[in-house]
Design a protein around this motif. Sequence first.
Motif, mmCIF file in Angstrom:
data_model
loop_
_atom_site.group_PDB
_atom_site.id
_atom_site.type_symbol
_atom_site.label_atom_id
_atom_site.label_comp_id
_atom_site.label_asym_id
_atom_site.label_seq_id
_atom_site.Cartn_x
_atom_site.Cartn_y
_atom_site.Cartn_z
ATOM 1 N N UNK A 123 11.638 6.543 -1.643
ATOM 2 C CA UNK A 123 12.054 5.205 -0.903
ATOM 3 C C UNK A 123 10.896 4.778 0.217
ATOM 4 N N UNK A 124 10.682 3.432 0.292
ATOM 5 C CA UNK A 124 10.027 3.116 1.602
ATOM 6 C C UNK A 124 10.955 2.412 2.589
ATOM 7 N N UNK A 125 10.829 3.113 3.984
ATOM 8 C CA UNK A 125 11.738 2.348 4.820
ATOM 9 C C UNK A 125 10.839 1.975 5.885
ATOM 10 N N UNK A 126 10.968 0.652 6.226
ATOM 11 C CA UNK A 126 10.133 0.072 7.055
ATOM 12 C C UNK A 126 10.964 -0.273 8.535
ATOM 13 N N UNK A 127 10.332 -0.064 9.633
ATOM 14 C CA UNK A 127 10.746 -0.609 10.933
ATOM 15 C C UNK A 127 9.769 -1.542 11.525
ATOM 16 N N UNK A 144 8.591 -12.952 7.763
ATOM 17 C CA UNK A 144 8.321 -11.510 7.528
ATOM 18 C C UNK A 144 9.615 -10.666 7.347
ATOM 19 N N UNK A 145 10.933 -11.167 7.606
ATOM 20 C CA UNK A 145 12.036 -10.847 7.032
ATOM 21 C C UNK A 145 12.175 -10.711 5.360
ATOM 22 N N UNK A 146 11.788 -12.009 4.864
ATOM 23 C CA UNK A 146 11.437 -12.054 3.330
ATOM 24 C C UNK A 146 10.832 -11.276 2.552
ATOM 25 N N UNK A 147 9.508 -10.877 3.278
ATOM 26 C CA UNK A 147 8.440 -9.810 2.861
ATOM 27 C C UNK A 147 9.194 -8.317 2.635
ATOM 28 N N UNK A 148 9.880 -8.133 3.906
ATOM 29 C CA UNK A 148 10.224 -6.801 4.048
ATOM 30 C C UNK A 148 11.334 -6.608 3.007
ATOM 31 N N UNK A 149 12.323 -7.578 2.891
ATOM 32 C CA UNK A 149 13.372 -7.430 1.909
ATOM 33 C C UNK A 149 12.665 -7.346 0.634
ATOM 34 N N UNK A 150 11.867 -8.032 0.267
ATOM 35 C CA UNK A 150 11.531 -8.135 -1.139
ATOM 36 C C UNK A 150 10.623 -6.598 -1.528
ATOM 37 N N UNK A 151 9.823 -6.064 -0.549
ATOM 38 C CA UNK A 151 8.891 -5.088 -0.783
ATOM 39 C C UNK A 151 9.433 -3.601 -0.481
ATOM 40 N N UNK A 152 10.145 -3.429 0.673
ATOM 41 C CA UNK A 152 10.584 -2.338 1.157
ATOM 42 C C UNK A 152 11.831 -1.852 0.446
ATOM 43 N N UNK A 195 0.623 -1.241 0.110
ATOM 44 C CA UNK A 195 0.002 -0.196 -0.028
ATOM 45 C C UNK A 195 0.779 1.327 -0.020
ATOM 46 N N UNK A 196 1.960 1.275 0.950
ATOM 47 C CA UNK A 196 2.999 2.476 0.851
ATOM 48 C C UNK A 196 3.409 2.859 -0.376
ATOM 49 N N UNK A 197 4.058 1.637 -1.016
ATOM 50 C CA UNK A 197 4.699 1.604 -2.442
ATOM 51 C C UNK A 197 3.610 2.045 -3.391
ATOM 52 N N UNK A 198 2.548 1.941 -3.553
ATOM 53 C CA UNK A 198 1.444 2.543 -4.505
ATOM 54 C C UNK A 198 1.303 3.995 -4.349
#
Length: 516
Positions: free
Chosen positions: A399-403, A418-426, A391-394
């Motif tokens: 850049x999208x920075x996630x914590x 969750x690590x994989x999702x963050x690495x792929x999308x953020x 949603x943020x990327x859209x």
Amino acid sequence: MKQTALAKWFLFSESDFCIEKNMPERNLRNLIAGMEITESLGNLSSEIENIAFDSRKVRPDGLFVAIPGEKHDGGTFIKEALDKGATTIITEISLESLSSLHNDQEKVTLLRTSDSRKSLAIVSANFYENPSAYLSLTGITGTNGKTTLTYVLEALAKADSKHTGVIGTIDCHFGNTKIPTAMTTPESLDLNLNLKQMVDAGVTDCFIEVSSHALSQKRVYDMNFDVGIFTNLSRDHLDFHKDMEEYKNAKAELFRGNKVKTPIVNIDDPAGKEFAAELKENVISTGINSSADFSAENISLTALGSRFTLKTPSGSTKIQTNLLGAHNIYNLLSASAYALTQGMSLDMVKGAFKNIPSIPGRFESINAGQNFSVLVDYAHTEDALSKAITAANAFTEGKVIVVFGCGGDRDKGKRERMGRVAAEKADFSIITSDNPRTEEPEKIIADILKGVPASALYTTIANRREAIEHAISRAEKNDLVLIAGKGHEDYQILGMQKEHFDDRQVARYCLRKQVH
């Protein structure tokens, strides 16, 4: 609406509120009506003044329900309950083994049941005069979206001049009364008390988040739901449920174990499709990618909100809302289905959706005049984090920075995911602590890193405050910082201690330091 002259409640909106009651005496025989009793000792004509499942809360002439638990078995507290004045005990333990506690048969009644939790739900409802039958009750279950939906449904009902109440993750509130909640769905005794309070305060429509724990533990057993909503199913709570099948079946209990007049189900979700097939002609379907009763077309997502065409059996209309992200389109479809089944018009839905109040910790914007965005969100599962970053990327130009982090003493299997999702999308990830509880934060972070490829852009900062500060310090114009995992929560659990910590407060402090 039922108005009872026999009950008088004085309500306070602070955490240590008091309730003074002047209620008719409760005869034990009436309280156990509908309960399966396999064995009994003593008389059933005593009057019950209070009910407790925690022996510390037992008062004279009370009924104590001994519930088997993973950490503490209520059966071991039966003597303490009797010493505090309990006159009736409901237990799953053989009464023969309790015969030594039954020295005064005139004063003490022992009842054995096959399911203490179900019995607690039944006697609680009877004690508070079955309050779920005297208001319009909507239950929402699913992995994600429950809290947002309760707030959207509340906004819709208020637009229709209804008196509303909400029970969920953030709190229990109605009118000017706000009561903190320790869990998403309270235990059946507390839940029936909350509903009784609402009935006596004139609430007409109540919206309840119904968790899988609550359904497994029969906290809403045999309640009367005018509407039941299923949002979605993704991996969560596998520290409690043994596998996804058990988790799915727990969610299905909203419909299987209760009287639900109108089921509303997201059929884009595979589990929802199964539930819809099971419920057959009674179900109302929602979806974007499926042929559903309520659907969305021409979706436009921006940093300021969303627009789409809502298609319903009553016609179509263009919707504009301040809610962000595709996942909230699904929430609005469920809310639309609710509204039209309750007799609201499409124009009323359109107007209510335009100005939905801010929902605490759900894509909540933190703004101190900076030239980039900061959002705080409750996303703490693989699916929720994926949807939040997507949603943020859209609508983010930069850049999208996630914590984010993962909770300790909970499902370890989701950490790598969750690590994989963050690495792929953020564009950049800062991996930190959530509520580490009794686990070492570094060990949790190491588990998360198993899903993060070496090529990913990330850093690890175990201290959550420092992680948030680092994210904000590296954000540039048009970037977006997504602080995920805790949302509305105002605490962090370190070891056995609960300490004050609010992502929103920390973000505001860091922004003020940076901007000024």
